[in-house]
Design a protein around this motif. Structure first.
Motif, short mmCIF file in Angstrom:
data_model
loop_
_atom_site.label_atom_id
_atom_site.label_comp_id
_atom_site.label_asym_id
_atom_site.label_seq_id
_atom_site.Cartn_x
_atom_site.Cartn_y
_atom_site.Cartn_z
N THR A 22 46.55 15.36 46.01
CA THR A 22 45.57 15.82 46.98
C THR A 22 46.28 16.51 48.13
OG1 THR A 22 44.19 13.95 46.42
CG2 THR A 22 43.73 15.05 48.50
N ALA A 26 43.60 17.17 53.30
CA ALA A 26 42.37 16.53 52.86
C ALA A 26 42.41 15.04 53.16
CB ALA A 26 42.16 16.75 51.36
N GLN A 27 41.22 14.46 53.29
CA GLN A 27 41.15 13.02 53.47
C GLN A 27 41.77 12.33 52.28
OE1 GLN A 27 37.19 11.53 54.26
NE2 GLN A 27 37.66 9.65 53.16
N SER A 29 41.27 9.37 50.72
CA SER A 29 40.33 8.86 49.72
C SER A 29 39.03 8.45 50.41
CB SER A 29 40.92 7.65 48.97
OG SER A 29 41.06 6.55 49.85
N TYR A 30 37.97 8.36 49.59
CA TYR A 30 36.71 7.81 50.07
C TYR A 30 36.51 6.51 49.32
CZ TYR A 30 31.93 7.49 51.79
OH TYR A 30 30.80 7.08 52.44
N THR A 69 38.88 15.25 47.97
CA THR A 69 38.91 13.83 48.37
C THR A 69 38.76 12.96 47.13
OG1 THR A 69 37.91 14.30 50.52
CG2 THR A 69 37.78 12.04 49.73
N GLN A 321 30.33 16.52 53.24
CA GLN A 321 31.54 17.30 53.44
C GLN A 321 31.23 18.79 53.63
OE1 GLN A 321 34.20 16.24 50.19
NE2 GLN A 321 35.11 14.62 51.44
N LYS A 326 33.66 14.29 56.88
CA LYS A 326 34.62 13.94 55.84
C LYS A 326 34.55 12.48 55.40
CE LYS A 326 36.26 18.06 55.63
NZ LYS A 326 35.92 18.90 54.45
N ASN A 327 34.13 11.59 56.28
CA ASN A 327 34.07 10.17 55.94
C ASN A 327 32.71 9.61 56.37
OD1 ASN A 327 35.01 7.66 55.00
ND2 ASN A 327 35.84 7.10 57.00
#
Length: 385
Positions: A22, A26-27, A29-30, A69, A321, A326-327
């Motif tokens: 990734t 980018a973030q 993980s979700y 993500t 997103q 993003k979260n």
């Protein structure tokens, strides 16, 4: 209209193969939680539900995640319906893993964690619990499983369609069992028919002969079952061993029920969520093939619901997103679902989350033949005016 985030769509959108890292921007993980029956008498459900969810996460991540993500799944155990275990599991998911979305199952655990979801703004999606008491339990709770009230309504309409008039009901003394009993009584009376007996049993009861004897004495021409694995098999078996030949109907029949009832279950009809792979539904066909290859077992509708549930969460994450969130919290996920509640379903066609949070989707009518469930047709779950 937003569409269900299919495997093909993910792959096409991101064109990323498994093993590619990734991007740093980018973030990471979700995080998603699942509170399931991993141990105890209902561990069959937890096994297939977790497998469906894990397969969806693996597929999405292999295709690059959701706009880069990756998804991360944490599975906790409610020990086959223990409310206290569910609360402890929910707290671990929030405090240790900081999840914002949770797949839940069984009615008592879902009801127990609902206040926590409201307080912490956690999105809940139920693919297994069937009690009508789940409706409205949390403002962040939705269901991609047809609830007991819908399934029982569909089965009651089917019994009326067959010209049957006198119904006896035997149900668990639980939220799910009560849901079957109450909606069956209500709809049956509205159709101008008569309920001649109502019997309740405790889940796991060693003997149901007293209740069966009372039902026989009421002389019904159809018996509605509001009991679940493996006691549907037990009740069917004892009905037939008591010499009663009238139709028996219900809302569940699992392989474990088949083991108990054997050939005596032949002719039993039930309604339930229906998953079947067909050539005109490539997403379902791919899920079926991948699941069977990975676990050496055909996926049932429970596996399909938890697979589908992950994709619903992924689609809601993507919508957020697209807006720069993003979260997202559970409240933000729910806001996107309410803005556009229609998704492609792994079952084929569309499913739309209704105002009460329950997804309207296809329901199958089944008949047991030679110990195996056989699809008959799709049935309505609403009384037509």
């Amino acid at each position: 209209m937003r569409r269900f985030l299919t495997v093909a769509a993910v792959a096409a959108a991101f064109a990323v193969t498994s093993g590619v890292s990734t991007p740093a921007s980018a973030q990471e993980s979700y995080k998603i939680g699942s509170i399931l029956a991993m141990t105890g008498s209902g561990n069959y459900y937890g096994t297939v539900m977790s497998r469906g969810a894990q397969l969806a996460v693996e597929e999405i991540n292999a295709a690059g995640g959701v706009d880069g993500t990756k998804l991360e799944l944490f599975i906790e155990d409610h020990k086959s319906g223990n409310a206290q275990a569910a609360v402890a599991a929910m707290n671990r998911l929030l405090n240790i893993h900081n999840v914002r979305a949770v797949q839940t199952s069984f009615s008592p655990p879902t009801l127990a964690i609902a206040p926590i979801a409201d307080e912490k703004e956690i999105f809940l999606i139920n693919g297994g619990g069937v009690s009508a008491s789940l409706i409205g339990a949390s403002k962040y709770l939705v269901h991609n499983r047809s609830l007991a009230s819908d399934l029982a309504r569909g089965m009651t309409l089917r019994a009326h369609e067959r010209g049957l008039k006198k119904m006896a009901i035997i149900a668990w003394k639980t939220d799910a069992g009560d849901s079957v009993r109450e909606i069956s009584k209500k709809v049956w009376a509205e159709l101008g028919n008569t309920v001649v007996a109502e019997e309740v049993v405790v889940p796991g009861a060693a003997n149901v002969d007293t209740q069966i004897a009372k039902i026989r004495a009421s002389n019904p021409d159809v018996i509605m079952l509001g009991v679940f694995r493996p006691e549907a098999g037990t009740v069917i078996k004892r009905i037939r061993e008591f010499g009663m030949k009238m139709p028996a109907v219900g809302i569940e029949f699992t392989p474990d029920d088949a083991k108990v009832a054997g050939a005596l279950a032949d002719g039993f009809e039930f309604t339930n969520d229906y998953f079947a792979p067909t050539d005109d539904n490539p997403s379902a066909k791919k899920f079926y093939d991948d699941y069977k290859a990975k676990f050496d077992q055909e996926p049932d509708f429970y596996a399909a619901n938890y697979y589908e549930g992950i994709y619903v969460i992924a689609e809601l994450l993507k919508r957020n997103q697209d807006k720069g969130i993003k979260n997202p919290t559970g409240a933000q996920l729910m806001a996107e679902l309410k803005a556009d509640p229609t998704f492609d379903s792994i079952y084929g066609g569309k499913m739309t989350f209704q105002d009460n949070g329950v997804a309207a989707k296809r329901v199958g009518l089944f008949e047991v033949k030679n110990g195996e469930k056989t699809f008959v047709k799709f049935v309505e779950t609403q009384v037509k005016n």
